[in-house]
Design an enzyme around this catalytic site. Structure first.
Site, mmCIF file in Angstrom:
data_model
loop_
_atom_site.group_PDB
_atom_site.id
_atom_site.type_symbol
_atom_site.label_atom_id
_atom_site.label_comp_id
_atom_site.label_asym_id
_atom_site.label_seq_id
_atom_site.Cartn_x
_atom_site.Cartn_y
_atom_site.Cartn_z
ATOM 1 N N ASP A 113 0.844 -1.205 0.000
ATOM 2 C CA ASP A 113 0.000 0.000 0.000
ATOM 3 C C ASP A 113 0.880 1.256 0.000
ATOM 4 O O ASP A 113 0.596 2.222 -0.700
ATOM 5 C CB ASP A 113 -0.908 -0.012 1.240
ATOM 6 N N HIS A 118 -4.623 -3.360 6.632
ATOM 7 C CA HIS A 118 -4.424 -3.638 5.204
ATOM 8 C C HIS A 118 -5.760 -4.108 4.634
ATOM 9 O O HIS A 118 -6.024 -5.288 4.468
ATOM 10 C CB HIS A 118 -3.350 -4.710 4.987
HETATM 11 P P1 NAX Z 1 -2.121 -18.307 -3.831
HETATM 12 O O1 NAX Z 1 -3.468 -18.884 -3.615
HETATM 13 O O2 NAX Z 1 -1.549 -18.246 -5.216
HETATM 14 O O3 NAX Z 1 -1.070 -19.116 -2.952
HETATM 15 C C1 NAX Z 1 -1.271 -19.400 -1.606
HETATM 16 C C2 NAX Z 1 -0.473 -20.648 -1.300
HETATM 17 O O4 NAX Z 1 -0.549 -20.854 0.097
HETATM 18 C C3 NAX Z 1 -1.026 -21.904 -1.975
HETATM 19 O O5 NAX Z 1 0.008 -22.561 -2.676
HETATM 20 C C4 NAX Z 1 -1.547 -22.740 -0.798
HETATM 21 O O6 NAX Z 1 -1.362 -24.137 -1.016
HETATM 22 C C5 NAX Z 1 -0.655 -22.229 0.327
HETATM 23 N N1 NAX Z 1 -1.198 -22.434 1.676
HETATM 24 C C6 NAX Z 1 -2.482 -22.300 2.095
HETATM 25 N N2 NAX Z 1 -2.585 -22.622 3.392
HETATM 26 C C7 NAX Z 1 -1.330 -22.931 3.799
HETATM 27 C C8 NAX Z 1 -0.800 -23.362 5.040
HETATM 28 N N3 NAX Z 1 -1.573 -23.550 6.112
HETATM 29 N N4 NAX Z 1 0.538 -23.609 5.106
HETATM 30 C C9 NAX Z 1 1.323 -23.459 4.038
HETATM 31 N N5 NAX Z 1 0.856 -23.086 2.818
HETATM 32 C C10 NAX Z 1 -0.453 -22.821 2.717
HETATM 33 O O7 NAX Z 1 -2.150 -16.868 -3.147
HETATM 34 P P2 NAX Z 1 -1.156 -15.645 -3.369
HETATM 35 O O8 NAX Z 1 -1.628 -14.845 -4.519
HETATM 36 O O9 NAX Z 1 0.239 -16.128 -3.350
HETATM 37 O O10 NAX Z 1 -1.496 -14.763 -2.077
HETATM 38 C C11 NAX Z 1 -1.178 -15.208 -0.782
HETATM 39 C C12 NAX Z 1 -1.793 -14.319 0.273
HETATM 40 O O11 NAX Z 1 -1.295 -12.997 0.172
HETATM 41 C C13 NAX Z 1 -3.304 -14.187 0.175
HETATM 42 O O12 NAX Z 1 -3.861 -14.264 1.476
HETATM 43 C C14 NAX Z 1 -3.489 -12.781 -0.352
HETATM 44 O O13 NAX Z 1 -4.756 -12.244 0.018
HETATM 45 C C15 NAX Z 1 -2.368 -12.080 0.336
HETATM 46 N N6 NAX Z 1 -1.975 -10.773 -0.189
HETATM 47 C C16 NAX Z 1 -1.547 -9.846 0.685
HETATM 48 C C17 NAX Z 1 -1.102 -8.612 0.303
HETATM 49 C C18 NAX Z 1 -0.623 -7.602 1.279
HETATM 50 O O14 NAX Z 1 -0.312 -6.486 0.855
HETATM 51 N N7 NAX Z 1 -0.553 -7.866 2.576
HETATM 52 C C19 NAX Z 1 -1.138 -8.215 -1.136
HETATM 53 C C20 NAX Z 1 -1.189 -9.377 -2.071
HETATM 54 C C21 NAX Z 1 -2.076 -10.499 -1.621
HETATM 55 O O15 NAX Z 1 -3.400 -10.160 -1.867
#
Ligand code: NAX
Length: 321
Positions: free
Chosen positions: A155, A183
């Site tokens: 952000d 966020h």
């Molecule tokens: P993806 O769905 O592409 O990847 C997430 C990965 O996490 C998957 O491979 C899944 O198998 C794995 N996973 C789920 N539960 C798990 C656990 N208990 N232990 C280990 N691995 C686990 O998501 P992606 O686009 O990479 O985003 C990840 C997270 O970042 C989401 O929650 C998203 O909302 C968040 N974000 C946060 C941002 C921020 O500024 N704070 C911005 C970008 C993003 O939106």
């Protein structure tokens, strides 16, 4: 340096791991070993990412370990990037979302508590990031809460880019931008103290209120609308920036934004994980104190902090703290 990345096979993981392994996070002199934590069904995909990391022949990259066991993943970790989380799906209420993420971040907090290095620093990226960080920290009683943070650097960087676009000043000339609060859509991107080339500048309040704030706060949704999937490379880049500034220090005369456990500064209830203007000299994040908060800013900060307080009450009721 042992760096643990959860959700390593996801889209942020795919953008992040190569930046870490190339030395973009901590510079060209610090070798890195990677620990990748994934769900069992994503271990093969994580294995594929590790094969590609090998194929880059990065000089700084040591061993890579892939596991679905949090105790193994956080063993000796100096840095933990908690990216994997349970995204909100259609029809999911906020309480369901917080409960599902509590089931991830409470055990990961315990695993960090029991296994990580004494100097561990934790950045939570997975949403709802602030409250997930609160849960992880509450479940790691032996780790100082100052070592837990949640990411609002994306952000912050979006705010820099928007101000640069509007003024024509390069991002390198802009300083003292702040993201306050959660966020989420309630975040408050604040230009009241911003400087260009170190100087205060005239700012059009109508533009700030009607264009800048909604654009920054709504950027994640705009990226999803355009790309069909959420921000990944920019999120990974922000995570690199956050850890680099935390470990190596922020530039003199400037600050950045990070969500950290509040000490009560600026009327943010103590214990909430809220975004603040922060500096680092390589130790803990320090909140920049003494900034004047006008009435408009007060209202925006209070609104976002109220949302954080609601989230904390919800996870408290679920027994996650
Ligand atoms: P993806 O769905 O592409 O990847 C997430 C990965 O996490 C998957 O491979 C899944 O198998 C794995 N996973 C789920 N539960 C798990 C656990 N208990 N232990 C280990 N691995 C686990 O998501 P992606 O686009 O990479 O985003 C990840 C997270 O970042 C989401 O929650 C998203 O909302 C968040 N974000 C946060 C941002 C921020 O500024 N704070 C911005 C970008 C993003 O939106």
């Amino acid at each position: 340096m042992i760096i643990t990345v959860t959700g390593a096979a996801g889209q942020i993981g795919y953008a992040l791991l190569f930046r870490i392994a190339s030395g973009a996070m901590f510079g060209p002199d610090i070798p890195v070993s990677l620990r990748l934590l994934e769900l069992p069904q994503a271990l093969d995909a994580a294995e594929g990412v590790a094969m590609e990391l090998d194929d880059c022949a990065f000089p700084l990259l040591g061993d890579i370990e892939i596991t679905d066991d949090a105790d193994v993943a956080f063993e000796g970790a100096n840095v933990a990037l908690l990216v994997g989380s349970r995204p909100r799906t259609a029809g999911m209420e906020r309480g369901d979302l917080l409960a599902a993420n509590g089931a991830i971040f409470a055990p990961q907090g315990r695993a960090i508590n029991d296994n990580a290095a004494d100097d561990v620093r934790v950045l939570v990226v997975g949403n709802p990031a602030n409250t997930n960080a609160l849960i992880a920290s509450a479940n790691a009683p032996d780790v100082p809460s100052a070592r837990f943070s949640a990411m609002t650097r994306l952000d912050h960087n979006r705010a820099l880019a928007q101000l640069s676009g509007a003024t024509g000043a390069p991002v390198s000339a802009i300083s003292r931008v702040t993201i306050w609060g959660n966020h989420s859509a309630t975040q408050y991107p604040d230009l009241s103290n911003a400087r260009i080339e170190g100087e205060r500048f005239e700012i059009d309040r109508t533009w700030v209120e009607q264009d800048f704030i909604p654009t920054v706060a709504g950027r994640g949704a705009a990226i999803i609308a355009a790309r069909g999937v959420s921000s990944a490379a920019s999120a990974a880049s922000a995570a690199v920036d956050h850890l680099r500034d935390w470990v190596l220090g922020t530039p003199v005369g400037d600050w950045t934004s990070a969500a950290i456990v509040s000490d009560g500064s600026y009327g943010v209830a103590a214990g909430l994980v809220s975004s603040f203007p922060v500096t680092s000299d390589g130790g803990d994040w320090q909140i920049v104190e003494g900034l004047e908060i006008d009435e408009f800013s007060r209202g925006r900060i209070d609104a976002s902090v109220a949302e954080l307080a609601e989230e904390r009450a919800a996870v408290e009721a679920l027994g996650l703290l």
